[in-house]
Design a protein around this motif. Structure first.
Motif, PDB file in Angstrom:
ATOM      1  N   ILE A  25       0.735  -1.489  -0.559  1.00 47.30           N
ATOM      2  CA  ILE A  25      -0.053   0.115   0.068  1.00 47.30           C
ATOM      3  C   ILE A  25       0.721   1.454   0.241  1.00 47.30           C
ATOM      4  N   GLU A  26       2.111   0.850   0.537  1.00 42.44           N
ATOM      5  CA  GLU A  26       3.088   2.223   1.062  1.00 42.44           C
ATOM      6  C   GLU A  26       3.813   2.597  -0.510  1.00 42.44           C
ATOM      7  N   ARG A  27       3.704   1.933  -1.099  1.00 38.18           N
ATOM      8  CA  ARG A  27       4.721   1.728  -2.426  1.00 38.18           C
ATOM      9  C   ARG A  27       2.620   2.422  -3.844  1.00 38.18           C
ATOM     10  N   LYS A  28       1.602   1.656  -3.605  1.00 41.05           N
ATOM     11  CA  LYS A  28       1.012   2.039  -4.382  1.00 41.05           C
ATOM     12  C   LYS A  28       0.435   3.903  -4.090  1.00 41.05           C
ATOM     13  N   LEU A  29       0.384   3.691  -3.132  1.00 40.16           N
ATOM     14  CA  LEU A  29       0.623   5.696  -2.393  1.00 40.16           C
ATOM     15  C   LEU A  29       1.372   6.551  -3.714  1.00 40.16           C
ATOM     16  N   LEU A  30       2.830   5.922  -2.769  1.00 38.10           N
ATOM     17  CA  LEU A  30       4.017   7.368  -3.512  1.00 38.10           C
ATOM     18  C   LEU A  30       3.880   7.090  -5.168  1.00 38.10           C
ATOM     19  N   TRP A  31       2.998   5.633  -5.628  1.00 37.11           N
ATOM     20  CA  TRP A  31       2.679   5.830  -7.319  1.00 37.11           C
ATOM     21  C   TRP A  31       2.155   6.906  -7.510  1.00 37.11           C
ATOM     22  N   LEU A  32       0.355   6.422  -6.817  1.00 34.74           N
ATOM     23  CA  LEU A  32      -0.842   7.598  -7.316  1.00 34.74           C
ATOM     24  C   LEU A  32      -1.050   9.009  -7.359  1.00 34.74           C
ATOM     25  N   SER A  33       0.215   9.189  -6.146  1.00 39.90           N
ATOM     26  CA  SER A  33       0.296  10.599  -5.447  1.00 39.90           C
ATOM     27  C   SER A  33       1.216  11.126  -6.505  1.00 39.90           C
ATOM     28  N   SER A  34       1.881  11.173  -6.779  1.00 35.91           N
ATOM     29  CA  SER A  34       2.915  11.186  -7.864  1.00 35.91           C
ATOM     30  C   SER A  34       2.466  11.137  -9.510  1.00 35.91           C
ATOM     31  N   TRP A  35       1.600  10.330  -9.911  1.00 37.06           N
ATOM     32  CA  TRP A  35       0.961   9.808 -10.635  1.00 37.06           C
ATOM     33  C   TRP A  35       0.292  11.252 -11.435  1.00 37.06           C
ATOM     34  N   MET A  36      -1.094  11.311  -9.833  1.00 39.80           N
ATOM     35  CA  MET A  36      -1.540  12.440  -9.708  1.00 39.80           C
ATOM     36  C   MET A  36      -0.904  14.055 -10.093  1.00 39.80           C
ATOM     37  N   ILE A  37       0.167  14.172  -8.984  1.00 40.61           N
ATOM     38  CA  ILE A  37       0.550  15.308  -9.768  1.00 40.61           C
ATOM     39  C   ILE A  37       1.139  15.685 -11.038  1.00 40.61           C
ATOM     40  N   HIS A  38       1.985  14.510 -11.735  1.00 45.51           N
ATOM     41  CA  HIS A  38       2.287  14.761 -12.683  1.00 45.51           C
ATOM     42  C   HIS A  38       0.992  14.470 -13.735  1.00 45.51           C
ATOM     43  N   THR A  39      -0.313  14.185 -13.542  1.00 45.96           N
ATOM     44  CA  THR A  39      -0.875  14.442 -14.893  1.00 45.96           C
ATOM     45  C   THR A  39      -1.528  15.268 -15.086  1.00 45.96           C
ATOM     46  N   ALA A  40      -1.471  16.730 -13.005  1.00 45.36           N
ATOM     47  CA  ALA A  40      -1.948  18.040 -13.413  1.00 45.36           C
ATOM     48  C   ALA A  40      -0.755  18.709 -14.265  1.00 45.36           C
ATOM     49  N   ASN A  41       0.578  18.609 -14.677  1.00 44.10           N
ATOM     50  CA  ASN A  41       1.093  19.129 -14.970  1.00 44.10           C
ATOM     51  C   ASN A  41       1.595  18.944 -15.969  1.00 44.10           C
ATOM     52  N   HIS A  42       2.075  17.956 -16.512  1.00 45.58           N
ATOM     53  CA  HIS A  42       2.170  17.516 -18.000  1.00 45.58           C
ATOM     54  C   HIS A  42       0.912  16.708 -19.003  1.00 45.58           C
ATOM     55  N   ILE A  43      -0.296  16.003 -18.816  1.00 40.05           N
ATOM     56  CA  ILE A  43      -0.742  15.551 -19.368  1.00 40.05           C
ATOM     57  C   ILE A  43      -2.329  16.361 -19.682  1.00 40.05           C
ATOM     58  N   ARG A  44      -2.854  17.071 -18.533  1.00 36.48           N
ATOM     59  CA  ARG A  44      -3.565  17.680 -18.405  1.00 36.48           C
ATOM     60  C   ARG A  44      -3.072  18.625 -19.089  1.00 36.48           C
ATOM     61  N   PRO A  45      -4.626  19.410 -20.065  1.00 41.70           N
ATOM     62  CA  PRO A  45      -4.249  20.707 -21.154  1.00 41.70           C
ATOM     63  C   PRO A  45      -4.013  21.528 -20.291  1.00 41.70           C
ATOM     64  N   ASN A  46      -2.772  22.485 -20.596  1.00 37.57           N
ATOM     65  CA  ASN A  46      -2.610  23.520 -19.984  1.00 37.57           C
ATOM     66  C   ASN A  46      -3.052  24.850 -20.715  1.00 37.57           C
ATOM     67  N   ARG A  47      -4.458  25.696 -20.576  1.00 37.43           N
ATOM     68  CA  ARG A  47      -4.277  26.252 -21.973  1.00 37.43           C
ATOM     69  C   ARG A  47      -3.897  27.667 -20.411  1.00 37.43           C
ATOM     70  N   ASP A  48      -3.402  28.093 -19.860  1.00 35.78           N
ATOM     71  CA  ASP A  48      -2.423  29.533 -19.263  1.00 35.78           C
ATOM     72  C   ASP A  48      -1.797  29.349 -19.643  1.00 35.78           C
ATOM     73  N   GLY A  49      -0.835  28.618 -19.638  1.00 33.80           N
ATOM     74  CA  GLY A  49       1.203  28.543 -19.502  1.00 33.80           C
ATOM     75  C   GLY A  49       1.422  28.355 -17.958  1.00 33.80           C
ATOM     76  N   LEU A  50       0.725  28.629 -16.918  1.00 32.49           N
ATOM     77  CA  LEU A  50       1.337  28.275 -15.955  1.00 32.49           C
ATOM     78  C   LEU A  50       1.328  27.555 -15.194  1.00 32.49           C
ATOM     79  N   LYS A  51       2.569  27.597 -14.222  1.00 31.05           N
ATOM     80  CA  LYS A  51       2.818  26.726 -13.464  1.00 31.05           C
ATOM     81  C   LYS A  51       1.339  25.503 -12.519  1.00 31.05           C
ATOM     82  N   VAL A  52       1.661  24.535 -12.387  1.00 29.31           N
ATOM     83  CA  VAL A  52       0.295  23.894 -11.181  1.00 29.31           C
ATOM     84  C   VAL A  52       0.447  23.674 -10.388  1.00 29.31           C
ATOM     85  N   GLY A  53       1.470  22.584 -10.781  1.00 28.25           N
ATOM     86  CA  GLY A  53       2.397  22.361  -9.370  1.00 28.25           C
ATOM     87  C   GLY A  53       1.916  20.970  -8.644  1.00 28.25           C
ATOM     88  N   GLY A  54       2.442  20.825  -7.188  1.00 26.28           N
ATOM     89  CA  GLY A  54       1.875  20.034  -6.596  1.00 26.28           C
ATOM     90  C   GLY A  54       2.902  19.164  -5.528  1.00 26.28           C
TER      91      GLY A  54
END
Length: 795
Positions: A25-54
């Motif tokens: 579970i510890e391993r899964k939480l590390l993956w999911l939290s990292s992927w969640m943030i990665h999705t927000a910054n690198h996969i989801r369209p960024n319409r205004d160009g501002l850094k999303v962060g996470g």
């Protein structure tokens, strides 16, 4: 083998299997939290160009702690304040529990999606305490424990919801916040129990590495306040290494290693660790025997095996302390910021994000197949039924109540009319005095007020008497977990205050720290949702000192806590006290602050209407916290029956204008006397003029904006302020006056295009009497008449 031996072996096997699943579970939480943030910054369209962060690194440092808590230790009724930057971990945990949807995980920091930091209002019932304003969630969890004690000792708790522990997951940099220590001191005064602070001690803050000796000081402070302190510095691998020959030398070397060097070596990896250790301890055969057989990766894993990343160590410590009872406890869990990620230990990793290339490698290491990134059990090597059965069986998977973590509580009925003070003809009365008398009469608990009185709880930061709460406290007593007699009363010494303390008391006396006032009000104002007991909290404070606790006030409103703030005395009217005790901006704060309805009555009849309204408004689903700004200036009380709906809506005519009137004077608060005198003079020349009593520019303005929005949407409607000003001629004049910043009224001219002359205070005051200060700052009768002349000339 004996039966006892077989049982012990079965328990050992069960514990070993439990630990194996927890690591997965510890391993899964590390993956999911990292992927969640990665999705927000690198996969989801960024319409205004501002850094999303996470904050991928901040999530990684606390994952082991949250795994051990949520999947092994927490009970359903425990309440948790999650470290703000650990929000993605929290959402991943709820995803595994089935309390968060797969679709929502991809909406982190998107409009309508998961909030950057846990929010009760916007993220739903799973959030116990909103966090995000650094340190406040930690303090609120502490005061929540006090509120829970209050509810249970008063017999108000729901029988189906047992008392729980309050746990604050603390970023180590949060301990730089002053409100942390104000809350710690107040907690000691009130003997607060059942509270854990778990410090994610990764020794890195936003800009730097935390100083080495800081926690020695902090640990001593906690102990001085009666807390247990449990330091979890090393995991089991390092503890085993320390137990070997010359292992103590290795321990001393790590203990003496500066935080900045430790962080740098962590980032550099096993080769750097080897060179650094051998440079100092290379002549030790025992140390060489420990590290020489290890590969660079194995050595790095050993040297970073800190207590805050070791599930077994964490679980053992939490269980041991759980068995100890309810003493407040601070766990200092040593961690590494970014543990398990490519930038672990780097001093710039706070806002760091994995690149696309790094994420691809991370995905490979985590054994995640393309297209299966959100699968809850992907890449864990344990059968899904076994993992699901384990998660469903942990204590925290059981709902705290049938309706979930946000509890329900019946509405407290409010009598249709509150008792007004009885006045002889001509007697002057201040709103602050009237407030004290109304509350004291409710406190008798007679004439249908028993239920209302039982649910009111008051609090004040060392200004209980001077804000007129004394009579209420005399009737209802001071709350304390332990019964304490009034020494003055026992000694038969004369005193107006009868302040015995007991678990039955209904006033919480605080030290003079306004942050604590608003944090406690926040906790009391969430009692219906957290503990299933409806309270009607009232907090009193000097109006100018609202600013001292403004951060905590905004925080309480942000999570929709329901309370009544009574700020008094206010403005220049507190004349002899000088500028530091005179407020200017509080009417503007009341207008600008979301989820806070603010009012300023001038007379006792308005106050009684508004106080009753606040008791009801605080309990409505679409209600909010409320604020009454009061004064110590006595005013002659008019003989009238004001329209309650108009008073609540924000304004009513003290003297209605004639149809087509050219001018009106509008007043707010204790300047009513000057406004009335100026109005009497104005009427000799403008017999059709009106006199408007403003009780809430906040409600007027909010209603006006709502009407404008509705109109733009095609649903035209008139606001209260438009209706009330309708009798006046188009292009007529308004002269407004209040003991506060004139901008609170300046917008009124835009309602119907009227000429507006707003009078108020926009400079710090000075000591003096009311006539002198009103004349100096343009609030007296002469200034009001001059403004009327100016306005009429411009028509």
């Amino acid at each position: 083998m004996t039966v006892q031996g077989m049982g012990a072996r079965r328990e050992a096997l069960d514990e070993a299997q439990r630990t194996r699943v927890l690591h997965a579970i510890e391993r899964k939480l590390l993956w999911l939290s990292s992927w969640m943030i990665h999705t927000a910054n690198h996969i989801r369209p960024n319409r205004d160009g501002l850094k999303v962060g996470g904050h991928q690194a901040s999530c990684a440092s606390i994952i082991s702690i949250m795994t051990a808590l949520y999947f092994n230790i927490l009970k359903p009724s425990d309440r948790v304040a999650v470290k703000p930057h650990a929000g993605p971990v929290f959402h991943a945990i709820n995803y595994l529990f089935g309390r968060q949807s797969r679709e929502k995980l991809a909406t982190l920091r998107a409009f309508g999606g998961i909030q950057p930091y846990p929010s009760r209002v916007k993220d739903g019932a799973e959030v116990d305490f909103s966090t995000g304003s650094v340190g406040l969630g930690v303090a609120l969890a502490t005061f929540g424990s006090l509120v829970q004690d209050y509810v249970h000792l008063h017999g108000l708790a729901r029988p189906d919801v047992p008392a729980g522990r309050h746990i604050a997951l603390v970023g180590d940099a949060e301990l730089d916040e002053g409100n942390i220590y104000e809350a710690l001191l107040e907690g000691w005064k009130h003997d607060i129990r059942n509270i854990w602070w778990i410090v994610d001690y990764n020794r890195q803050s936003l800009d730097s590495v935390v100083p080495d000796r800081l926690f020695g000081r902090i640990e001593g402070l906690f102990r001085d306040m009666g807390w247990n302190v449990v330091t979890l510095k090393y995991g089991r691998k390092l503890q085993a290494a320390f137990a070997r020959e010359d292992g103590e030398a290795l321990r001393r070397w790590i203990d003496d290693c500066p935080n900045s060097l430790y962080s740098a070596l962590t980032f550099q990896g096993g080769g750097a660790w080897r060179n650094a250790v051998l440079a100092d301890l290379g002549r030790s055969a025992g140390v060489r025997a420990i590290i020489d057989p290890l590969s660079d990766d194995e050595l790095s894993a050993l040297m970073t095996n800190l207590g805050g990343h070791d599930i077994e160590t964490l679980t053992e410590a939490f269980r041991a302390q759980d068995a100890e009872g309810d003493q407040p406890t601070c766990f200092i869990a040593y961690t590494i910021k970014g543990m398990g990620l490519p930038f672990a230990g780097h001093k710039d990793n706070h806002a760091g994000l994995m690149t696309r290339e790094q994420m691809e490698e991370f995905k490979r290491v985590m054994e995640i197949r393309d297209g299966h990134e959100w699968d809850p059990f992907e890449g864990l090597g344990i059968p899904e039924p076994e993992l699901r059965a384990f998660i469903d069986g942990v204590p925290f998977a059981t709902p705290v109540a049938p309706e979930g973590r946000a509890l329900s509580s019946p509405i407290v009925a409010v009598p249709p009319v509150l008792p007004l003070p009885k006045l002889p003809p001509g007697r002057k009365l201040a709103t602050q005095t009237a407030f004290g008398e109304i509350l004291a009469e409710i406190g008798r608990g007679q004439g249908g007020f028993a239920e209302l009185a039982s649910r009111i709880v008051t609090t004040s930061p060392d200004v209980t008497v001077s804000t007129n709460l004394g009579p209420w406290v005399n009737r209802r007593g001071i709350f304390d977990r332990h019964k304490k007699n009034d020494v003055f009363r026992d000694a038969k010494l004369a005193s107006a205050q009868r302040w015995g303390m007991s678990p039955e008391g209904q006033h919480v006396e605080l030290g003079i720290a306004e942050q604590n006032l608003f944090l406690l009000l926040g906790g009391l104002g969430l009692a219906h949702s957290l503990y299933g007991a409806r309270l009607l909290p009232i907090g009193t404070v000097y109006d100018p000192f609202v600013n001292r606790g403004l951060d905590a006030l905004i925080y309480g409103c942000y999570q929709d806590a329901r309370f009544l703030l009574v700020s008094t005395p206010s403005g220049l009217t507190l004349a002899p006290e000088g500028g530091q005790h005179q407020s200017i901006n509080t009417p503007l704060i009341g207008m600008a602050q979301d989820r806070l309805a603010s009012f300023e009555p001038a007379h006792a009849d308005e106050l009684a209407i508004l106080l009753r309204h606040c008791f009801e408004h605080m309990q409505k689903p679409d209600g909010s916290a409320a604020w009454l700004r009061l004064s110590t200036r006595g005013l002659v009380q008019p003989e009238r029956v004001p329209d309650p709906a108009a008073v609540i809506a924000g304004a009513h005519w003290a003297v209605p204008p004639a149809p087509g009137a050219r001018i009106a004077i509008a007043y707010q608060g204790p300047v009513a006397t000057e406004a009335e005198a100026a109005f009497a003079e104005l009427r000799t020349e403008e017999p059709g003029a009106g006199l408007l009593a403003i009780t809430s520019p906040d409600r007027l303005h909010a209603d006006w904006l709502a009407a404008r929005r509705a109109g733009r949407a095609g649903a035209a409607q008139l606001s209260h302020v438009e209706r009330i000003l309708a009798p006046m001629a188009l292009g007529s004049a308004l002269v407004t006056v209040l003991d506060g910043h004139p901008a609170a009224h300046a917008w009124l001219g835009a309602v119907r295009g009227q000429r507006l002359v707003p009078l108020g205070v926009d400079h710090f005051g000075q000591a003096g009497d009311i006539p002198a200060l009103y004349a100096e700052y343009g609030l007296d009768e002469s200034a009001i008449l001059d403004a009327c002349a100016e306005a009429l000339l411009a028509i």
